[in-house]
Design a protein around this motif. Structure first.
Motif, PDB file in Angstrom:
ATOM      1  N   TYR A  18       2.802  -0.631  -8.174  1.00  0.00           N
ATOM      2  CA  TYR A  18       2.863   0.404  -7.143  1.00  0.00           C
ATOM      3  C   TYR A  18       3.767  -0.029  -5.988  1.00  0.00           C
ATOM      4  O   TYR A  18       4.536   0.759  -5.454  1.00  0.00           O
ATOM      5  CB  TYR A  18       1.464   0.726  -6.605  1.00  0.00           C
ATOM      6  N   ALA A  19       3.664  -1.294  -5.605  1.00  0.00           N
ATOM      7  CA  ALA A  19       4.458  -1.783  -4.481  1.00  0.00           C
ATOM      8  C   ALA A  19       5.946  -1.638  -4.768  1.00  0.00           C
ATOM      9  O   ALA A  19       6.716  -1.176  -3.923  1.00  0.00           O
ATOM     10  CB  ALA A  19       4.108  -3.240  -4.195  1.00  0.00           C
ATOM     11  N   LEU A  20       6.340  -2.011  -6.002  1.00  0.00           N
ATOM     12  CA  LEU A  20       7.764  -1.945  -6.353  1.00  0.00           C
ATOM     13  C   LEU A  20       8.284  -0.507  -6.289  1.00  0.00           C
ATOM     14  O   LEU A  20       9.383  -0.255  -5.801  1.00  0.00           O
ATOM     15  CB  LEU A  20       7.995  -2.484  -7.756  1.00  0.00           C
ATOM     16  N   ILE A  21       7.467   0.423  -6.790  1.00  0.00           N
ATOM     17  CA  ILE A  21       7.931   1.820  -6.772  1.00  0.00           C
ATOM     18  C   ILE A  21       7.929   2.337  -5.336  1.00  0.00           C
ATOM     19  O   ILE A  21       8.836   3.067  -4.925  1.00  0.00           O
ATOM     20  CB  ILE A  21       7.051   2.719  -7.669  1.00  0.00           C
ATOM     21  N   ALA A  22       6.916   1.948  -4.580  1.00  0.00           N
ATOM     22  CA  ALA A  22       6.794   2.442  -3.207  1.00  0.00           C
ATOM     23  C   ALA A  22       7.993   2.038  -2.361  1.00  0.00           C
ATOM     24  O   ALA A  22       8.397   2.769  -1.453  1.00  0.00           O
ATOM     25  CB  ALA A  22       5.504   1.929  -2.580  1.00  0.00           C
ATOM     26  N   LEU A  23       8.581   0.873  -2.665  1.00  0.00           N
ATOM     27  CA  LEU A  23       9.723   0.416  -1.876  1.00  0.00           C
ATOM     28  C   LEU A  23      10.855   1.438  -1.900  1.00  0.00           C
ATOM     29  O   LEU A  23      11.486   1.701  -0.876  1.00  0.00           O
ATOM     30  CB  LEU A  23      10.235  -0.917  -2.420  1.00  0.00           C
ATOM     31  N   GLY A  24      11.102   2.016  -3.063  1.00  0.00           N
ATOM     32  CA  GLY A  24      12.175   2.995  -3.179  1.00  0.00           C
ATOM     33  C   GLY A  24      11.914   4.216  -2.302  1.00  0.00           C
ATOM     34  O   GLY A  24      12.806   4.705  -1.608  1.00  0.00           O
ATOM     35  N   TYR A  25      10.671   4.685  -2.344  1.00  0.00           N
ATOM     36  CA  TYR A  25      10.312   5.832  -1.501  1.00  0.00           C
ATOM     37  C   TYR A  25      10.580   5.538  -0.036  1.00  0.00           C
ATOM     38  O   TYR A  25      11.166   6.312   0.705  1.00  0.00           O
ATOM     39  CB  TYR A  25       8.811   6.144  -1.636  1.00  0.00           C
ATOM     40  N   ALA A 233       2.532   5.770  -5.714  1.00  0.00           N
ATOM     41  CA  ALA A 233       3.431   4.939  -4.930  1.00  0.00           C
ATOM     42  C   ALA A 233       3.831   5.655  -3.651  1.00  0.00           C
ATOM     43  O   ALA A 233       3.980   5.034  -2.589  1.00  0.00           O
ATOM     44  CB  ALA A 233       4.671   4.593  -5.747  1.00  0.00           C
ATOM     45  N   PHE A 234       3.978   6.947  -3.742  1.00  0.00           N
ATOM     46  CA  PHE A 234       4.264   7.734  -2.536  1.00  0.00           C
ATOM     47  C   PHE A 234       3.119   7.573  -1.540  1.00  0.00           C
ATOM     48  O   PHE A 234       3.330   7.328  -0.346  1.00  0.00           O
ATOM     49  CB  PHE A 234       4.453   9.202  -2.930  1.00  0.00           C
ATOM     50  N   ALA A 235       1.888   7.674  -2.060  1.00  0.00           N
ATOM     51  CA  ALA A 235       0.721   7.462  -1.204  1.00  0.00           C
ATOM     52  C   ALA A 235       0.755   6.065  -0.596  1.00  0.00           C
ATOM     53  O   ALA A 235       0.449   5.882   0.588  1.00  0.00           O
ATOM     54  CB  ALA A 235      -0.553   7.661  -2.016  1.00  0.00           C
ATOM     55  N   ALA A 236       1.148   5.087  -1.415  1.00  0.00           N
ATOM     56  CA  ALA A 236       1.213   3.716  -0.914  1.00  0.00           C
ATOM     57  C   ALA A 236       2.224   3.592   0.213  1.00  0.00           C
ATOM     58  O   ALA A 236       1.970   2.933   1.227  1.00  0.00           O
ATOM     59  CB  ALA A 236       1.582   2.769  -2.054  1.00  0.00           C
ATOM     60  N   ALA A 237       3.378   4.258   0.032  1.00  0.00           N
ATOM     61  CA  ALA A 237       4.420   4.194   1.062  1.00  0.00           C
ATOM     62  C   ALA A 237       3.927   4.829   2.356  1.00  0.00           C
ATOM     63  O   ALA A 237       4.152   4.306   3.451  1.00  0.00           O
ATOM     64  CB  ALA A 237       5.685   4.893   0.568  1.00  0.00           C
ATOM     65  N   VAL A 238       3.227   5.949   2.235  1.00  0.00           N
ATOM     66  CA  VAL A 238       2.707   6.619   3.421  1.00  0.00           C
ATOM     67  C   VAL A 238       1.624   5.771   4.077  1.00  0.00           C
ATOM     68  O   VAL A 238       1.569   5.624   5.295  1.00  0.00           O
ATOM     69  CB  VAL A 238       2.143   8.008   3.048  1.00  0.00           C
ATOM     70  N   LEU A 239       0.784   5.189   3.231  1.00  0.00           N
ATOM     71  CA  LEU A 239      -0.293   4.339   3.728  1.00  0.00           C
ATOM     72  C   LEU A 239       0.253   3.174   4.533  1.00  0.00           C
ATOM     73  O   LEU A 239      -0.256   2.837   5.603  1.00  0.00           O
ATOM     74  CB  LEU A 239      -1.108   3.816   2.527  1.00  0.00           C
ATOM     75  N   GLY A 252       1.087  -0.578  -1.445  1.00  0.00           N
ATOM     76  CA  GLY A 252       1.030  -0.639  -2.906  1.00  0.00           C
ATOM     77  C   GLY A 252      -0.123  -1.504  -3.378  1.00  0.00           C
ATOM     78  O   GLY A 252      -0.899  -1.114  -4.246  1.00  0.00           O
ATOM     79  N   PHE A 253      -0.243  -2.680  -2.772  1.00  0.00           N
ATOM     80  CA  PHE A 253      -1.330  -3.575  -3.180  1.00  0.00           C
ATOM     81  C   PHE A 253      -2.691  -2.964  -2.852  1.00  0.00           C
ATOM     82  O   PHE A 253      -3.636  -3.073  -3.632  1.00  0.00           O
ATOM     83  CB  PHE A 253      -1.179  -4.952  -2.531  1.00  0.00           C
ATOM     84  N   ILE A 254      -2.798  -2.306  -1.693  1.00  0.00           N
ATOM     85  CA  ILE A 254      -4.094  -1.707  -1.325  1.00  0.00           C
ATOM     86  C   ILE A 254      -4.480  -0.628  -2.339  1.00  0.00           C
ATOM     87  O   ILE A 254      -5.600  -0.616  -2.851  1.00  0.00           O
ATOM     88  CB  ILE A 254      -4.038  -1.108   0.094  1.00  0.00           C
ATOM     89  N   ILE A 255      -3.533   0.260  -2.654  1.00  0.00           N
ATOM     90  CA  ILE A 255      -3.860   1.350  -3.593  1.00  0.00           C
ATOM     91  C   ILE A 255      -4.270   0.777  -4.949  1.00  0.00           C
ATOM     92  O   ILE A 255      -5.263   1.189  -5.548  1.00  0.00           O
ATOM     93  CB  ILE A 255      -2.650   2.305  -3.755  1.00  0.00           C
ATOM     94  N   GLY A 256      -3.514  -0.223  -5.423  1.00  0.00           N
ATOM     95  CA  GLY A 256      -3.839  -0.845  -6.711  1.00  0.00           C
ATOM     96  C   GLY A 256      -5.224  -1.467  -6.704  1.00  0.00           C
ATOM     97  O   GLY A 256      -6.028  -1.282  -7.617  1.00  0.00           O
ATOM     98  N   MET A 257      -5.519  -2.228  -5.653  1.00  0.00           N
ATOM     99  CA  MET A 257      -6.820  -2.904  -5.537  1.00  0.00           C
ATOM    100  C   MET A 257      -7.965  -1.896  -5.473  1.00  0.00           C
ATOM    101  O   MET A 257      -8.970  -2.037  -6.166  1.00  0.00           O
ATOM    102  CB  MET A 257      -6.885  -3.721  -4.241  1.00  0.00           C
ATOM    103  N   VAL A 258      -7.805  -0.887  -4.595  1.00  0.00           N
ATOM    104  CA  VAL A 258      -8.879   0.098  -4.422  1.00  0.00           C
ATOM    105  C   VAL A 258      -9.158   0.781  -5.756  1.00  0.00           C
ATOM    106  O   VAL A 258     -10.310   0.961  -6.153  1.00  0.00           O
ATOM    107  CB  VAL A 258      -8.494   1.146  -3.357  1.00  0.00           C
ATOM    108  N   GLU A 259      -8.078   1.103  -6.464  1.00  0.00           N
ATOM    109  CA  GLU A 259      -8.246   1.782  -7.740  1.00  0.00           C
ATOM    110  C   GLU A 259      -9.049   0.927  -8.717  1.00  0.00           C
ATOM    111  O   GLU A 259     -10.005   1.392  -9.338  1.00  0.00           O
ATOM    112  CB  GLU A 259      -6.858   2.067  -8.311  1.00  0.00           C
TER     113      GLU A 259
END
Lengths: 300, 376
Positions: A18-25, A233-239, A252-259
């Motif tokens: 998620y972190a890697l994808i979020a970077l692009g956003y 990842a979009f959510a991660a970027a906003v977060l 990204g790490f938070i979303i992955g962990m929470v999930e």
């Protein structure tokens, strides 16, 4: 304790993707204030280029590291070019129109690319050569597979490289200044168009790397695989505070962990609910995101 | 004056169109199934099965009284609303019979619409009990039923595996959850302890959290109820990587060549419930010889779709017309060995279940255990 450790490993792995994808956003938003909804499709396209090239190399008898690094580089390069093309076609002509039209153009691009993948690659899943990725370390009941190790370390490497690029090079300086003020940086001799293209290219290359890792880790890719991780990842970027690189990583790490922890300790069907509840809660108490600053002070 | 002229012209065109159709009689068979989305592979298999049946029928002389047999494939995307829309579209195009659809959740509403128009529908793949228990006169089913499928799975767990504990995971579709619930209930009745029943979301790729739970609970049997073979394959890869030792039992929706293509050796030794098909039977060989060169690997429901279309065309041939009541009467009379099973419809439209246990061995589905007779 073993259970917790195992879930922690699972969470870090998913979070890296998620972190890697979020970077692009976040980078694209930082520089032209556009939510690039076609970003998830770069991730899917990267996965496809990876599997095609990797299977070819394997059939030629190439060693594992050549297959991995070769297809990784090729997929990143391909998606970088694809992103530049998409930017030229769908975003650049609309740069001075309202934000809504660019957003719609991005959504349209996403649907176009997804259907393009479906029509050229077929509706079936494409299998990755998983024989490259078996095995791992076992400590008691805790499994750490080589693939998880590979994902986490490659993510770490790419994050460090990106940070060096943005904060230590002339290119990075140009990106940061374009993000701050396009007109002024053009006046001091920075080619804004080129800088924007390069930002798109870098973001897409990172997504392509994530696509290959996901393909290898889970075993297959399919044409619509970009959608769900794209949203997450979009959510991660906003977060993390959209426009902020460190924030996107943390998000990204938070979303992955929470999930993972929601699925592991509460219930699998509610994991997405919890991930988005966290997002809403953070935005409620800190509207600019965890690492975000004032809205006009966005930086790449 | 101009308007009158146009009206006459239009009326003439309509009359000519109508009479033109009366001369060339075409049998129109609609197919319904997901041609896009996560279950597209199965929808394409159904379409290909029907196309193959039509090819075979034409090669054997066609149907007297009909110049041509046309197949009209429709995409339901496995959505109830779209299924109803495609059913209406097929009615508008004047289909005589329909083979489909895949998801029970799409078949149920679509069949209501088709039944109102007295159009015969034969589903090759929807296993929910309700498909045939509603008493619709023109609804038929070629595949087996969920209740029979879970019975076979549970019997295998108790009689052959001697399982004491079970853990279930489904993906919350009407099909997969219904099946998992049935297995859970019957397993509990048979004295197997249910350690947990988890759900994942459709479209998920990461099952590590759920599988970690399964591993910690150490069940004898891990019942994997997924509506998609590709998703099932992902779960098998991750289960193997995690080192889960339980016997894994899947079901008919993951019975697809895709499973081994993606999961490779992670699919080895997985058990599945699927209808028994004699691959040495002449009817199957005829089907195989026609299907494989045209469409490649035979999918899970290609054979049932082939048999459904074949049964329908044979009934039309015997009836000498497409009148639904006559065709239905002929369908009920059919009693022959199809490519996948012995075709003999019961009063409610079912053609009977013949679930056995398959095991993946050396990348192939091999028949492993028969609930009636034991090991093969």
């Amino acid at each position: 304790m073993e259970y917790f450790l195992q879930q922690l490993i699972n969470g870090i792995t998913l979070g890296s993707v998620y972190a890697l994808i979020a970077l692009g956003y976040t980078m694209v938003y930082g520089i032209i204030q556009l939510i690039n909804f076609a970003h998830g499709e770069f991730f899917a396209a990267g996965g496809y280029v990876g599997v095609i090239f990797m299977s070819y190399l394997l059939s030629q008898g190439a060693p594992a590291w050549v297959c991995l690094s070769g297809s990784l580089i090729l997929a990143m390069a391909y998606c970088a070019m694809l992103a530049v093309a998409v930017e030229r076609v769908a975003y650049k002509p609309l740069r001075n129109s309202s934000r809504l039209s660019v957003l719609l153009s991005a959504l349209g691009m996403s649907i176009f690319l997804q259907n393009g993948l479906m029509l050229t690659q077929g509706v079936y899943d494409k299998a990755y050569p998983t024989e490259l990725t078996q095995g791992g370390f076992e400590m008691g009941n805790v499994m750490l597979s080589y693939m998880q190790l590979f994902i986490v370390s490659l993510t770490a490497f790419l994050l460090v490289a990106l940070n060096l690029l943005v904060f230590k090079t002339r290119m990075g300086k140009a990106m940061r200044s374009t993000a701050q003020d396009k007109v002024m940086s053009a006046l001091v001799g920075i080619n804004a168009n080129r800088t924007i293209s390069i930002t798109f290219a870098i973001g897409a290359a990172l997504a392509a790397a994530a696509g290959i890792m996901v393909g290898l880790y889970y075993g297959s890719v399919r044409y619509d695989m970009g959608f769900v991780p794209g949203i997450k990842a979009f959510a991660a970027a906003v977060l993390g505070g959209i426009g902020n690189i460190t924030g996107a990583m943390i998000g990204g790490f938070i979303i992955g962990m929470v999930e993972i922890f929601a699925a592991g300790y509460i219930s699998g069907e509610y994991k997405d609910v919890f991930a988005f509840v966290i997002l809403i809660a953070v935005l409620y108490f800190r509207p600019s995101g965890i690492m975000g600053e004032n809205v006009d002070d966005t930086r790449v | 004056m101009k308007r009158l002229f146009m009206t006459v012209l239009l009326a003439a065109a309509v009359i000519m169109l109508g009479s033109g159709m009366a001369f060339a009689k075409t049998l129109k068979i609609g197919t319904m199934g997901p041609l896009t989305g996560p279950y597209a592979a199965d929808g394409v298999d159904i379409k290909n099965g029907v196309l193959t049946a039509v090819e075979v029928m034409k090669a054997n002389g066609g149907i007297p009284g009909f110049d041509d047999i046309e197949v009209l494939p429709q995409d339901t995307a496995c959505e109830p609303r779209q299924a109803v829309a495609t059913a209406n579209k097929l009615i508008n195009e004047g289909v005589n019979g329909v083979v489909g659809s895949y998801c029970s959740s799409a078949t149920l509403p679509a069949s209501e619409v088709l039944d109102e128009e007295s159009i015969i529908m034969i589903t090759p793949a929807s296993t929910a009990e309700k498909v045939t228990t509603r008493g619709l006169p023109y609804m038929f089913r070629m595949c087996g039923r969920n209740d029979d499928q879970s019975k076979t799975a549970v019997k295998f767990m108790t009689d052959e595996l001697k399982a004491k504990t079970i853990y279930l995971v489904d993906d919350k579709t009407a099909y997969s959850q219904g099946l998992a619930d049935g297995v859970e209930k019957m397993a509990a009745e048979a004295g197997i302890k249910v350690l947990g029943h988890e759900h994942v979301n459709q479209g998920d790729k990461d099952f590590s959290a759920i599988l970690t739970k399964v591993k910690t609970e150490k069940p004898d049997v891990f019942y994997m109820s997924m509506q998609n073979s590709a998703t099932g394959a992902l779960m098998l890869i991750q289960a193997k990587r995690m080192g889960i030792k339980a016997a894994i039992i899947g079901q008919d929706a993951v019975y697809h060549p895709q499973l081994m293509e993606i999961a490779k050796n992670a699919a080895e030794n997985v058990y599945l419930t699927f209808g028994y098909t004699d691959k040495e039977a002449p009817a199957y060989k005829e089907f195989d010889a026609k299907y494989t060169p045209l469409h490649g690997n035979i999918g899970a429901y290609s054979g049932y779709a082939y048999d459904s279309a074949m049964a329908y065309m044979m009934a039309v041939k015997a009836a000498g017309s497409t009148d639904p009541a006559k065709v239905k009467a002929e369908l009920m009379k059919l009693d022959y060995n199809g490519a996948t099973k012995h075709v003999k419809f019961q009063a409610n439209g079912d053609s009977g279940s013949d679930y056995v246990i398959f095991k993946v061995k050396d990348g192939k589905f091999t028949t492993y255990w028969n609930p009636a007779t034991g090991l093969y």
